[in-house]
Each structure stands twice: as C-alpha cells, then as structure tokens.
Design a protein around this motif. Structure first.
Motif, PDB file in Angstrom:
ATOM      1  N   ILE A  76       0.855  -1.190   0.000  1.00  0.00           N
ATOM      2  CA  ILE A  76       0.000   0.000   0.000  1.00  0.00           C
ATOM      3  C   ILE A  76       0.891   1.240   0.000  1.00  0.00           C
ATOM      4  N   CYS A  77       0.639   2.138  -0.946  1.00  0.00           N
ATOM      5  CA  CYS A  77       1.394   3.382  -1.047  1.00  0.00           C
ATOM      6  C   CYS A  77       0.427   4.556  -1.025  1.00  0.00           C
ATOM      7  N   GLN A  78       0.790   5.593  -0.274  1.00  0.00           N
ATOM      8  CA  GLN A  78      -0.005   6.815  -0.221  1.00  0.00           C
ATOM      9  C   GLN A  78       0.769   7.952  -0.889  1.00  0.00           C
ATOM     10  N   SER A  79       0.067   8.734  -1.690  1.00  0.00           N
ATOM     11  CA  SER A  79       0.680   9.878  -2.359  1.00  0.00           C
ATOM     12  C   SER A  79      -0.145  11.120  -2.070  1.00  0.00           C
ATOM     13  N   ASN A  80       0.514  12.165  -1.570  1.00  0.00           N
ATOM     14  CA  ASN A  80      -0.148  13.442  -1.324  1.00  0.00           C
ATOM     15  C   ASN A  80      -0.381  14.122  -2.667  1.00  0.00           C
ATOM     16  N   ARG A  81      -1.639  14.383  -2.987  1.00  0.00           N
ATOM     17  CA  ARG A  81      -1.960  14.926  -4.298  1.00  0.00           C
ATOM     18  C   ARG A  81      -1.396  16.342  -4.481  1.00  0.00           C
ATOM     19  N   THR A  82      -1.187  17.052  -3.386  1.00  0.00           N
ATOM     20  CA  THR A  82      -0.666  18.421  -3.478  1.00  0.00           C
ATOM     21  C   THR A  82       0.857  18.441  -3.560  1.00  0.00           C
ATOM     22  N   SER A  83       1.518  17.777  -2.614  1.00  0.00           N
ATOM     23  CA  SER A  83       2.986  17.811  -2.555  1.00  0.00           C
ATOM     24  C   SER A  83       3.644  16.693  -3.347  1.00  0.00           C
ATOM     25  N   GLN A  84       2.857  15.685  -3.767  1.00  0.00           N
ATOM     26  CA  GLN A  84       3.367  14.527  -4.495  1.00  0.00           C
ATOM     27  C   GLN A  84       4.309  13.669  -3.652  1.00  0.00           C
ATOM     28  N   ALA A  85       4.300  13.856  -2.334  1.00  0.00           N
ATOM     29  CA  ALA A  85       5.136  13.052  -1.447  1.00  0.00           C
ATOM     30  C   ALA A  85       4.534  11.660  -1.285  1.00  0.00           C
ATOM     31  N   ASN A  86       5.393  10.652  -1.331  1.00  0.00           N
ATOM     32  CA  ASN A  86       4.950   9.264  -1.220  1.00  0.00           C
ATOM     33  C   ASN A  86       5.283   8.696   0.156  1.00  0.00           C
ATOM     34  N   VAL A  87       4.374   7.878   0.673  1.00  0.00           N
ATOM     35  CA  VAL A  87       4.572   7.220   1.958  1.00  0.00           C
ATOM     36  C   VAL A  87       4.212   5.746   1.809  1.00  0.00           C
ATOM     37  N   VAL A  88       5.115   4.883   2.263  1.00  0.00           N
ATOM     38  CA  VAL A  88       4.814   3.449   2.288  1.00  0.00           C
ATOM     39  C   VAL A  88       3.922   3.175   3.493  1.00  0.00           C
ATOM     40  N   VAL A  89       2.685   2.787   3.233  1.00  0.00           N
ATOM     41  CA  VAL A  89       1.732   2.509   4.307  1.00  0.00           C
ATOM     42  C   VAL A  89       1.923   1.103   4.850  1.00  0.00           C
ATOM     43  N   GLY A  90       2.169   0.137   3.965  1.00  0.00           N
ATOM     44  CA  GLY A  90       2.350  -1.248   4.396  1.00  0.00           C
ATOM     45  C   GLY A  90       3.143  -2.032   3.382  1.00  0.00           C
ATOM     46  N   ALA A  91       3.839  -3.049   3.854  1.00  0.00           N
ATOM     47  CA  ALA A  91       4.688  -3.872   2.989  1.00  0.00           C
ATOM     48  C   ALA A  91       4.354  -5.349   3.169  1.00  0.00           C
ATOM     49  N   SER A  92       4.787  -6.141   2.198  1.00  0.00           N
ATOM     50  CA  SER A  92       4.517  -7.585   2.241  1.00  0.00           C
ATOM     51  C   SER A  92       5.491  -8.323   3.145  1.00  0.00           C
ATOM     52  N   SER A  93       6.461  -7.624   3.709  1.00  0.00           N
ATOM     53  CA  SER A  93       7.454  -8.264   4.571  1.00  0.00           C
ATOM     54  C   SER A  93       6.900  -8.597   5.952  1.00  0.00           C
ATOM     55  N   SER A  94       5.762  -7.998   6.327  1.00  0.00           N
ATOM     56  CA  SER A  94       5.164  -8.267   7.628  1.00  0.00           C
ATOM     57  C   SER A  94       3.645  -8.187   7.496  1.00  0.00           C
ATOM     58  N   VAL A  95       3.000  -9.347   7.464  1.00  0.00           N
ATOM     59  CA  VAL A  95       1.556  -9.423   7.201  1.00  0.00           C
ATOM     60  C   VAL A  95       0.878 -10.229   8.306  1.00  0.00           C
TER      61      VAL A  95
END
Length: 246
Positions: A76-95
């Motif tokens: 899951i990746c989040q992108s700020n529509r204004t600043s275009q900054a990306n944040v990793v919300v979750g990864a497959s390494s820990s489920v």
C-alpha cells in the motif's frame, strides 16, 4: 460449584467468539481466501483526511508499486496529491491475517506492517477490514488514520470482495499448464519407448506417427462432416414448383 460451571461456559463461549489469527505470511492469500482476481492490480483509489486528498495504490499479489525511493516490497502506497510526497503505508514483509473465527472467513482483517516512519517517527500500518459477500460490486475505500500510540499510526481501510479463493483466470492458466505438460511428457516418453524398445529411427520415433500425420486431414473431414449440410442448404437454390392452375 454452579459458579465454576458458569465460568467454564462463559470462557468456552468467549473462546468460540474470539478472533482467530491465522498462521499466514503471504500478502495475497490465506485460509482459503485471496485477493487474486478481486481487483485489477495495481489498484488505484483516493481518499480524504483532514481536508487533504490522497491517492492510494494497493497491490498485494505481485504487481510492483512505485512508491518513491524505497527498497521495501510495497503493498500500500499513499501519495499526497498536493505535494506529491509518497509514503509506504504497508509492505509484504510483515503481514497479519485475523479472522472473525477459525471457521468464519467472511469477515477478516489484513494488516500490512513495516511502513515508513520518516515524517513523525511513527511506523505506518495498513489495516484492511474485509467483508466477503456476493452482493454488490467489489469496493475498497479509505476510512481514516488511527494513531495507535506514540510509535504507530494505522491507516484504516474497508474492502468488500466476492467469495472464492482463486480467480477463474488462475484456474484456466493452471489447466493449460497441466495439459501442455502432459503433452510434452507424452512425446518425450513415447519417443524414448519407440527408440529404445521398438527400435524406431528417424521420424518414426514420434509415438503414433501415422495418427499425427493424418490429423490435419481428420480435422478437415470432421469440419466438412459437421458444416457441409448447412453450407449446402444455404447455397441451394429455390426448387419450389408452383402449381399450375387449369
């Protein structure tokens, strides 16, 4: 004595209704349920939080996500529509897969951990509450952020998916692979038998060579046998004879 019996009954009922944390680490499927075929991955959607609009990308089944400069296996990746900054919300390494009960797979929660913590030192997690139902179309929405404590921040989502563990497309691919594998083994083993046991050489090492040689003609004959009556009937001229009045 009666109090002890009631206590045992209450504990038994509590254990029956307790959530079941499955022993699964795969990001795409667990305990007979699967994300496969439920959405087209990567799956794109948007959500609002605190007056800001964010774009999200969800991909649990292998399709890679571009989420900025990260080496994490992003789900899951989040992108700020204004600043275009990306944040990793979750990864497959820990489920973590948590079901309503061990036998109930119609309500469950999937938590994708190991997200970013670069902005406020709070590690992100994607928590998805899933309902399995045949009613309506599949859906995936962002609910909001939930600060768990000073070190963790949950991104809460809700999804609705149709029943079925494996998509029909995957079943078709598996069947094709099985058939192709059987055909290849047939020719390999058959050729070895013809060469070693029957002493065939050249093109005759192909098992049932005469059948495969005649196969195109057999297909042609079958086609003509099936469709020739229709073709003849369609092209046949009108042979109706009018009555002659006296």
């Amino acid at each position: 004595m009666m109090f002890e019996i009631l206590s045992v009954v209450v504990l038994a009922l509590a254990s029956v209704n307790a959530e079941f944390k499955a022993n699964c680490t795969h990001p795409c499927n667990c305990n007979g349920v699967s994300w496969e075929g439920k959405f087209t991955y990567p799956f794109y959607f948007s959500g609002e939080d605190s007056g800001m609009t964010y774009d999200y990308v969800f991909s649990p089944c292998g399709a890679k996500i571009d989420c900025g400069n990260t080496s994490k296996p992003v789900v899951i990746c989040q992108s700020n529509r204004t600043s275009q900054a990306n944040v990793v919300v979750g990864a497959s390494s820990s489920v973590v897969w948590t079901f309503a009960s061990e036998s109930d797979t119609n309500q469950f929660t999937v938590t994708y951990r190991d997200g970013d913590n670069t902005y406020d030192e709070k590690t992100r997690k994607g928590v998805i509450s899933v309902t399995v139902t045949a009613q309506g179309n599949p859906s995936f929405v962002f609910i909001g952020e939930n600060p768990v404590n000073d070190n963790e921040l949950d991104y809460v989502f809700a999804a609705k998916i149709p029943p079925g563990g494996v998509s029909p497309g995957i079943v078709g691919i598996v069947l094709i692979c099985v058939v192709l594998g059987a055909v290849i083994l047939y020719f390999i083993i058959g050729s070895i038998v013809m060469f070693q046991v029957k002493g065939a050489r050249g093109i005759e090492v192909v098992p049932n060579y005469s059948f495969w040689k005649d196969l195109p003609f057999l297909i042609k004959d079958g086609f003509l046998f099936t469709f020739q009556p229709c073709l003849s009937g369609c092209s046949k001229k009108n042979t109706y004879s009018h009555l002659v009045s006296k």
